[in-house]
Design an enzyme around this catalytic site. Sequence first.
Site, PDB file in Angstrom:
ATOM      1  N   PHE A  47      30.937  11.105  68.810  1.00  0.00           N
ATOM      2  CA  PHE A  47      31.937  10.041  68.708  1.00  0.00           C
ATOM      3  C   PHE A  47      31.492   8.991  67.691  1.00  0.00           C
ATOM      4  O   PHE A  47      32.293   8.527  66.860  1.00  0.00           O
ATOM      5  CB  PHE A  47      32.162   9.386  70.070  1.00  0.00           C
ATOM      6  CG  PHE A  47      33.160   8.256  70.028  1.00  0.00           C
ATOM      7  CD1 PHE A  47      34.516   8.508  70.118  1.00  0.00           C
ATOM      8  CD2 PHE A  47      32.744   6.940  69.855  1.00  0.00           C
ATOM      9  CE1 PHE A  47      35.442   7.468  70.063  1.00  0.00           C
ATOM     10  CE2 PHE A  47      33.652   5.901  69.800  1.00  0.00           C
ATOM     11  CZ  PHE A  47      35.007   6.163  69.897  1.00  0.00           C
ATOM     12  N   ASP A  48      30.216   8.605  67.756  1.00  0.00           N
ATOM     13  CA  ASP A  48      29.695   7.608  66.811  1.00  0.00           C
ATOM     14  C   ASP A  48      29.875   8.072  65.369  1.00  0.00           C
ATOM     15  O   ASP A  48      30.205   7.278  64.477  1.00  0.00           O
ATOM     16  CB  ASP A  48      28.212   7.338  67.077  1.00  0.00           C
ATOM     17  CG  ASP A  48      27.972   6.543  68.344  1.00  0.00           C
ATOM     18  OD1 ASP A  48      28.920   5.880  68.815  1.00  0.00           O
ATOM     19  OD2 ASP A  48      26.844   6.584  68.862  1.00  0.00           O
ATOM     20  N   LYS A 122      20.363  -1.435  76.575  1.00  0.00           N
ATOM     21  CA  LYS A 122      21.774  -1.055  76.551  1.00  0.00           C
ATOM     22  C   LYS A 122      21.993  -0.010  77.657  1.00  0.00           C
ATOM     23  O   LYS A 122      21.654   1.160  77.501  1.00  0.00           O
ATOM     24  CB  LYS A 122      22.162  -0.484  75.196  1.00  0.00           C
ATOM     25  CG  LYS A 122      23.652  -0.240  75.035  1.00  0.00           C
ATOM     26  CD  LYS A 122      23.979   0.173  73.607  1.00  0.00           C
ATOM     27  CE  LYS A 122      25.480   0.345  73.438  1.00  0.00           C
ATOM     28  NZ  LYS A 122      26.024   1.433  74.274  1.00  0.00           N
ATOM     29  N   GLU A 183      27.276  -4.160  84.044  1.00  0.00           N
ATOM     30  CA  GLU A 183      27.365  -2.714  83.908  1.00  0.00           C
ATOM     31  C   GLU A 183      27.069  -2.074  85.255  1.00  0.00           C
ATOM     32  O   GLU A 183      26.066  -2.403  85.906  1.00  0.00           O
ATOM     33  CB  GLU A 183      26.351  -2.229  82.874  1.00  0.00           C
ATOM     34  CG  GLU A 183      26.697  -0.918  82.228  1.00  0.00           C
ATOM     35  CD  GLU A 183      27.727  -1.060  81.113  1.00  0.00           C
ATOM     36  OE1 GLU A 183      28.147  -0.024  80.574  1.00  0.00           O
ATOM     37  OE2 GLU A 183      28.132  -2.209  80.789  1.00  0.00           O
ATOM     38  N   LYS A 299      20.525 -10.191  70.926  1.00  0.00           N
ATOM     39  CA  LYS A 299      21.500 -11.283  70.965  1.00  0.00           C
ATOM     40  C   LYS A 299      20.875 -12.573  70.465  1.00  0.00           C
ATOM     41  O   LYS A 299      19.698 -12.850  70.749  1.00  0.00           O
ATOM     42  CB  LYS A 299      21.999 -11.520  72.396  1.00  0.00           C
ATOM     43  CG  LYS A 299      22.723 -10.351  73.025  1.00  0.00           C
ATOM     44  CD  LYS A 299      23.122 -10.656  74.470  1.00  0.00           C
ATOM     45  CE  LYS A 299      23.870  -9.494  75.112  1.00  0.00           C
ATOM     46  NZ  LYS A 299      24.199  -9.763  76.530  1.00  0.00           N
ATOM     47  N   LYS A 323      20.884   1.644  68.479  1.00  0.00           N
ATOM     48  CA  LYS A 323      21.000   2.882  69.253  1.00  0.00           C
ATOM     49  C   LYS A 323      19.924   3.878  68.835  1.00  0.00           C
ATOM     50  O   LYS A 323      19.702   4.111  67.639  1.00  0.00           O
ATOM     51  CB  LYS A 323      22.395   3.497  69.097  1.00  0.00           C
ATOM     52  CG  LYS A 323      23.504   2.621  69.682  1.00  0.00           C
ATOM     53  CD  LYS A 323      24.823   3.347  69.778  1.00  0.00           C
ATOM     54  CE  LYS A 323      24.852   4.321  70.918  1.00  0.00           C
ATOM     55  NZ  LYS A 323      26.201   4.883  71.162  1.00  0.00           N
ATOM     56  N   CYS A 417      13.904  44.421  82.846  1.00  0.00           N
ATOM     57  CA  CYS A 417      13.040  43.369  82.310  1.00  0.00           C
ATOM     58  C   CYS A 417      12.887  43.541  80.801  1.00  0.00           C
ATOM     59  O   CYS A 417      12.527  44.628  80.332  1.00  0.00           O
ATOM     60  CB  CYS A 417      11.668  43.412  82.976  1.00  0.00           C
ATOM     61  SG  CYS A 417      10.479  42.235  82.283  1.00  0.00           S
ATOM     62  N   CYS A 420       8.935  44.513  80.065  1.00  0.00           N
ATOM     63  CA  CYS A 420       8.267  45.749  80.503  1.00  0.00           C
ATOM     64  C   CYS A 420       9.233  46.852  80.939  1.00  0.00           C
ATOM     65  O   CYS A 420       8.799  47.964  81.249  1.00  0.00           O
ATOM     66  CB  CYS A 420       7.285  45.454  81.635  1.00  0.00           C
ATOM     67  SG  CYS A 420       8.084  44.910  83.175  1.00  0.00           S
TER      68      CYS A 420
END
Length: 694
Positions: A47-48, A122, A183, A299, A323, A417, A420
């Site tokens: 999305f980014d 975040k 959050e 911030k 990020k 397998c 073997c």
Amino acid sequence: MPEEGTGSTAGGDDAGLRRRWSELADKIRHHRDLYYNGQPSIPDADFDAIFRELQQLESEHPELAVPDSPTMEVGAPVAETSSFANVEHPERMLSLDNVFDTGELDDWLTRTPAARYLTELKIDGLSIDLVYRNGHLERAATRGDGRIGEDITANARVIDDIPHVLTTTADHPVPDLLEVRGEVFIAVEDFAEVNARRIADGGKPFANPRNAAAGSLRQKNTADVRKRRLRMICHGIGAVEGFTPRSQYDAYLALADWGLPVSPYTRAVGSVAEVHERVRYWAEHRHDATHEMDGVVIKVDDLAAQRALGSTSRAPRWAIAYKYPPEEVTTRLVDIQVGVGRTGRVTPFAVMEPVLVAGSTVSMATLHNQTEVRRKGVLIGDTVVIRKAGEVIPEVLGPVVEKRDGTERTFVFPTLCPECGTRLAPTRAEDADWRCPNSRSCPGQLSARLTYLAGRGAFDIEALGEKGAIDLIRSGILTDEAGLFALTEESLARSSVYTTKTGKVNAQGQKLLKNLRQAAERVELWRVLVALSIRHVGPTAARALASRFRSLEAMRSSDVTELAETEGVGEVIARSFLDWFEVDWHRAIVDAWAEAGVTMEDSVEDLPEQTLAGLTVVVTGSLENHTRDSAKEAIISRGGKASGSVSRKTDFVVVGENAGSKETKARELGLTILDEAGFDLLLAGGVEAVAAGD
């Protein structure tokens, strides 16, 4: 990783540019709606990439940056199908702009100078808006589009972290109106239990804690919400009356005084260098937090400076999110193959087009077993979502169904397998795992057992890795583990890994022989038990058995009942232990190791003083002189129990840097909390030494 066909447009005609803009805008709105109102179908990283391409397109062609562009929008409108009432936030909720490398971060810091910054984690959760009037919770809402969200007040009231009434203090009287932003999340330590309960109830497990929190917060039955163990951390304030803090940090202090949860990981820093230090620290300690996180938020601390800097249509100019490399990405599933583990378990794994995830390039990921392949619904040729968290082996989460073109095919689990040729079967009819029963001579199992016993949790033989283990088997030097400690320069002469071109034992071969001698002389009994690869006997059970019985012979002479009485063992492990010794070639391994000098008993003189006998100790946070493993080892070797969770039965909680919720819970329960110096006192002299140190 960008979606196929999302390369930027350059030099195209106006119609082509607008067509590309519309394609990107539609994709962003579609996936943003799924993220906020449904189940995401692509990872955040994808999305980014789409979002950044649209930003770049609008930067190069400003005429495309119309007011209703997704780059100007916050969140997503409330879905028309939502069963919750729409409510308007007292003050608009904004999003955050992102940077993805230190160069972009430096550009932002240059544009946004400040005397002090806050660095916060975040949180990968779901945004919530709380409104308190005269200290009483009036309403809780989702973010929505930043103006209108869903009224989820009833659900918020059953989240333990959200107080119904704020506590006023002398320093911080409760304001008439307080809008709090935070959050909601599910702690990493609770996620497995939440998923287990969901599966038991017949549901499909959540892909990650963020999806689990989002789905939980929108349930109509508050009793079901309570079961999900939702938590909340505050990270800002909106509208307010009767409260005028000078800084964001001061606001957090007031929120904490009123009984609202704030992050223990927030730090106030006074320089750009300190900002970078915090970003580097959390890149290395990403999985130490109690919640999932995907970056650090920086911030400007001063609120007057925040107001002066203002905001764009979607994000404040005084904050930025750095990020980290994504832990979930998409790539193409080229094939599904199977591997054989040390206990014979045959595990399917994905072979993928190489992709960068969590800072490293991966091309293989686990699929657990054939039942999981069917449950996840993946087909060979699919575009799949993979996840890699820290040192954890990458895992395929599921397919991106919308990208299928009809060429994909179903995976067929083999009947023989691959190492073997022995016919595969489950040990019991109800087992999900299929195993190769040729445990003694299957090359895949033997090489895996050799690699495992050479690991740090067993003999810690540095010179014996996977490549060396395979070579010792394929060259015929070893037919099973029995001969490992009897290796000589003569026997290694047939090796291609441990010899020079002239056929002499090389430096790595000499190191292997030295490592084997040292391991035989100094190994602890519990590590020998781990090295034998007895099914169900892991480090915890091995420690418990070795601590109680002191010798392998004493264990072998005991019956199921006696072994099962050992704390942390039980009947299943006890029976598995005794059954292992019923096999002739298993006993031959132990006899050969003993003859080669491997310790088969622990001497009382070799044990540290049992200063922690009967005590339960929890270590949380980062210690300066102890790693997580060494702290656990120090506790257990002194007779204590090293627990991963805090309860009323916990005797001591050792708190290091960035301790988080375990420290909070310990204080709430009134438990004894120690710093690292106190921990060292406890190890050296037990309870009496700690009391004397006080």
